[in-house]
Design a protein around this motif. Structure first.
Motif, PDB file in Angstrom:
ATOM      1  N   TYR A 134       0.825  -1.341  -0.065  1.00 33.41           N
ATOM      2  CA  TYR A 134       0.021   0.131  -0.057  1.00 33.41           C
ATOM      3  C   TYR A 134       0.798   1.341   0.002  1.00 33.41           C
ATOM      4  N   PHE A 135       1.808   1.245   0.845  1.00 33.93           N
ATOM      5  CA  PHE A 135       2.787   2.362   0.832  1.00 33.93           C
ATOM      6  C   PHE A 135       3.577   2.591  -0.551  1.00 33.93           C
ATOM      7  N   THR A 136       3.871   1.510  -1.130  1.00 30.05           N
ATOM      8  CA  THR A 136       4.578   1.518  -2.396  1.00 30.05           C
ATOM      9  C   THR A 136       3.619   2.084  -3.627  1.00 30.05           C
ATOM     10  N   LEU A 137       2.238   1.744  -3.259  1.00 29.29           N
ATOM     11  CA  LEU A 137       1.390   2.553  -4.245  1.00 29.29           C
ATOM     12  C   LEU A 137       1.343   3.972  -4.122  1.00 29.29           C
ATOM     13  N   LEU A 138       1.257   4.023  -2.715  1.00 31.41           N
ATOM     14  CA  LEU A 138       0.962   5.607  -2.425  1.00 31.41           C
ATOM     15  C   LEU A 138       2.056   6.466  -2.638  1.00 31.41           C
ATOM     16  N   ILE A 139       3.263   5.902  -2.602  1.00 32.45           N
ATOM     17  CA  ILE A 139       4.512   6.860  -3.157  1.00 32.45           C
ATOM     18  C   ILE A 139       4.335   6.975  -4.697  1.00 32.45           C
ATOM     19  N   ARG A 140       4.059   5.880  -5.250  1.00 35.39           N
ATOM     20  CA  ARG A 140       3.803   6.008  -6.748  1.00 35.39           C
ATOM     21  C   ARG A 140       3.028   6.976  -6.969  1.00 35.39           C
ATOM     22  N   ILE A 141       1.678   7.212  -6.252  1.00 34.17           N
ATOM     23  CA  ILE A 141       0.600   8.180  -6.788  1.00 34.17           C
ATOM     24  C   ILE A 141       0.985   9.404  -6.464  1.00 34.17           C
ATOM     25  N   LYS A 145       7.210   7.554  -8.536  1.00 29.24           N
ATOM     26  CA  LYS A 145       8.629   6.748  -8.495  1.00 29.24           C
ATOM     27  C   LYS A 145       8.260   5.262  -7.763  1.00 29.24           C
ATOM     28  N   LYS A 146       8.742   4.350  -8.390  1.00 27.55           N
ATOM     29  CA  LYS A 146       8.703   2.988  -7.626  1.00 27.55           C
ATOM     30  C   LYS A 146       9.537   2.682  -6.486  1.00 27.55           C
ATOM     31  N   ILE A 147       9.131   2.423  -5.375  1.00 22.11           N
ATOM     32  CA  ILE A 147       9.800   2.263  -4.191  1.00 22.11           C
ATOM     33  C   ILE A 147       9.364   0.871  -3.610  1.00 22.11           C
ATOM     34  N   THR A 148      10.165  -0.266  -3.931  1.00 28.68           N
ATOM     35  CA  THR A 148       9.396  -1.589  -3.499  1.00 28.68           C
ATOM     36  C   THR A 148       9.436  -1.823  -2.057  1.00 28.68           C
ATOM     37  N   ASP A 149      10.443  -1.441  -1.062  1.00 29.20           N
ATOM     38  CA  ASP A 149      10.298  -1.433   0.223  1.00 29.20           C
ATOM     39  C   ASP A 149      10.540  -0.165   0.936  1.00 29.20           C
ATOM     40  N   PRO A 150       9.673   0.484   1.166  1.00 27.39           N
ATOM     41  CA  PRO A 150       9.515   1.971   1.675  1.00 27.39           C
ATOM     42  C   PRO A 150       9.764   1.932   3.075  1.00 27.39           C
ATOM     43  N   THR A 151       9.390   0.788   3.928  1.00 28.58           N
ATOM     44  CA  THR A 151       9.657   0.786   5.015  1.00 28.58           C
ATOM     45  C   THR A 151      11.117   0.062   5.816  1.00 28.58           C
ATOM     46  N   SER A 152      11.935  -0.318   4.775  1.00 30.04           N
ATOM     47  CA  SER A 152      13.025  -0.816   5.074  1.00 30.04           C
ATOM     48  C   SER A 152      13.813  -0.120   6.026  1.00 30.04           C
ATOM     49  N   GLU A 177       7.389   8.060   5.041  1.00 33.60           N
ATOM     50  CA  GLU A 177       7.373   9.699   4.983  1.00 33.60           C
ATOM     51  C   GLU A 177       8.778  10.383   4.266  1.00 33.60           C
ATOM     52  N   SER A 178       9.866  10.162   4.895  1.00 34.25           N
ATOM     53  CA  SER A 178      10.957  10.955   4.455  1.00 34.25           C
ATOM     54  C   SER A 178      11.395  10.591   3.190  1.00 34.25           C
ATOM     55  N   VAL A 179      11.134   9.257   2.745  1.00 34.35           N
ATOM     56  CA  VAL A 179      11.036   9.027   1.263  1.00 34.35           C
ATOM     57  C   VAL A 179      10.319   9.895   0.311  1.00 34.35           C
ATOM     58  N   SER A 219       0.145   7.564   6.387  1.00 39.08           N
ATOM     59  CA  SER A 219      -0.571   8.252   4.972  1.00 39.08           C
ATOM     60  C   SER A 219      -0.524   9.511   5.131  1.00 39.08           C
ATOM     61  N   PHE A 220      -1.086   9.781   6.119  1.00 36.83           N
ATOM     62  CA  PHE A 220      -1.286  11.343   6.336  1.00 36.83           C
ATOM     63  C   PHE A 220       0.115  12.117   6.115  1.00 36.83           C
ATOM     64  N   ALA A 221       1.096  11.800   6.896  1.00 39.80           N
ATOM     65  CA  ALA A 221       2.383  12.466   6.787  1.00 39.80           C
ATOM     66  C   ALA A 221       2.940  12.311   5.542  1.00 39.80           C
ATOM     67  N   MET A 222       2.535  11.404   4.676  1.00 41.44           N
ATOM     68  CA  MET A 222       3.221  11.230   3.479  1.00 41.44           C
ATOM     69  C   MET A 222       2.644  12.296   2.603  1.00 41.44           C
ATOM     70  N   VAL A 223       1.094  12.386   2.639  1.00 31.75           N
ATOM     71  CA  VAL A 223       0.514  13.377   1.748  1.00 31.75           C
ATOM     72  C   VAL A 223       1.151  14.745   2.108  1.00 31.75           C
ATOM     73  N   ILE A 224       1.059  15.283   3.330  1.00 32.56           N
ATOM     74  CA  ILE A 224       1.581  16.463   4.006  1.00 32.56           C
ATOM     75  C   ILE A 224       3.039  16.581   3.366  1.00 32.56           C
ATOM     76  N   ALA A 225       3.732  15.611   3.326  1.00 33.82           N
ATOM     77  CA  ALA A 225       5.292  15.801   2.874  1.00 33.82           C
ATOM     78  C   ALA A 225       5.139  16.304   1.599  1.00 33.82           C
ATOM     79  N   ARG A 226       4.556  15.590   0.787  1.00 35.40           N
ATOM     80  CA  ARG A 226       4.247  15.908  -0.784  1.00 35.40           C
ATOM     81  C   ARG A 226       3.687  17.429  -0.916  1.00 35.40           C
TER      82      ARG A 226
END
Lengths: 229, 130
Positions: A134-141, A145-152, A177-179, A219-226
């Motif tokens: 789900y995070f990979t998808l959200l980052i792509r949206i 960009k495609k990040i296969t392991d965003p929680t690594s 979020e930082s990615v 999710s929220f933090a990622m949207v705000i980061a964007r």
């Protein structure tokens, strides 16, 4: 090139010794520093006893604050490369030289060790994999960009990002979020296939109970980061 | 309309609150910036209690049935503003504590390592190469 391994540690008494040995044997060009985030077990005593290199936080800051301490230390001490590395036995230090090489060759600002490129080794539980996808998808949206392991938790950064993260880094669950933040700022992020192991002793910081909060918050933090830039 | 008893009651309580705020200010238990916010809320409520007629017009506009409720509603809104500003203050404080803790941890290690060079923490010059 000065390279530093940052090992955030909260109650990792049982795993740290092995981790440090692994780094010394398999990534001898790297310095390391343990960040003891107010462990309640014998982590600190063990660091002293073995003469490990460590930073001892006076108050508990959580994973984000602990890792940021490492970046700050690396930045102040003129390191060119810093890599976050779990102290619980999940990561193998033998990948570190290779990651540094990839970083240089691809001129990346960040290299992420990904479990999901070759899909070998410990793949995490199925529920967690759903969350990660789900995070990979959200980052792509959000970034395209495609990040296969965003929680690594195995992430190498250069000096430019070190400076940035010293100034600002998320407090909890910082990875996805930082990615998004750095991708939004057009920094270059690449991934490298790695094999991870199941953690040794201790528990993950994300339990099922926290899972819902985790998903919503990140999710929220990622949207705000964007939106920030 | 508001009964005289209620008016006097509200005014009395708000005066006690104002007195307490001044008391804590004098003993330096609260910063001026926060004390001022609370005093502002306090004074608004007192004014509304003294001139309930002024509230009638506003109540009509906003569709609030009675001026008494209007007083409570305005008071609640102002209190929420103060509380939210406190959330922001706490966040800022947490950031400061975080940074200070990190600096302390690093200074301690540098001292332990016998590294006494002062590192200027100026942007772009933060990590003088060793």
């Amino acid at each position: 090139m000065k390279k530093l391994v940052i090992i955030p540690a909260f109650n990792e008494e049982g795993n740290l010794e092995k981790t440090i040995r692994d780094i010394k044997e398999n990534a001898p060009a790297f310095d390391y520093v343990i960040i003891n985030d107010c462990s309640t077990d014998g982590t600190l005593a063990m660091c002293r006893r073995h003469g490990f290199s460590y930073l001892n936080l006076p108050v508990n800051l959580g994973i984000g604050g602990a890792v940021q301490t490492g970046y700050r230390y690396a930045y102040y001490h003129g390191y060119d490369i810093a890599v976050q590395f779990d102290g619980d036995g999940q990561h193998s230090a033998s990948y570190l030289p290779e990651m540094a090489k990839q970083m240089e060759e691809t001129e990346s600002d960040m290299v992420i060790g990904s479990r999901f490129i070759t899909k070998e080794g410990f793949q995490s539980s199925s529920l967690r994999r759903v969350g990660i996808r789900y995070f990979t998808l959200l980052i792509r949206i959000l970034t395209g960009k495609k990040i296969t392991d965003p929680t690594s938790g195995m992430r190498m950064i250069n000096r430019k990002l070190m400076e940035k993260f010293t100034e600002e880094y998320p407090k909890d669950y910082p990875e996805p979020e930082s990615v998004v933040t750095i991708l939004s700022e057009k920094h270059r992020v690449t991934e490298m296939p790695v094999i991870m192991h199941e953690r040794g002793e201790g528990n993950s910081s994300i339990s099922l109970r926290n899972g819902v909060y985790y998903m919503v918050k990140v999710s929220f933090a990622m949207v705000i980061a964007r939106m920030k830039r | 309309m508001m009964s005289l008893r209620l008016q006097l009651g509200i005014i009395f309580i708000m005066l006690v609150v104002a007195g307490s705020i001044v008391h804590f200010l004098r003993r330096k238990r609260i910063d001026f910036r926060y004390a001022l916010a609370w005093l502002f809320v306090d004074i608004i409520i007192i004014v509304m209690a003294i001139f309930p007629q002024a509230m009638v017009g506003l109540s009509d506009i906003l569709g609030v049935a009675s001026p008494v409720n209007m007083v409570l509603f305005v008071g609640l809104c102002l209190a929420l503003v103060v509380i939210f500003s406190l959330s922001m203050s706490v966040s800022r404080l947490a950031d400061k504590v975080r940074k200070l803790s990190q600096e302390i941890a690093i200074i301690r290690k540098d001292m332990f390592d016998g590294d006494n060079r002062v590192r200027e923490e100026i942007k772009g010059n933060g990590g003088e190469a060793e």
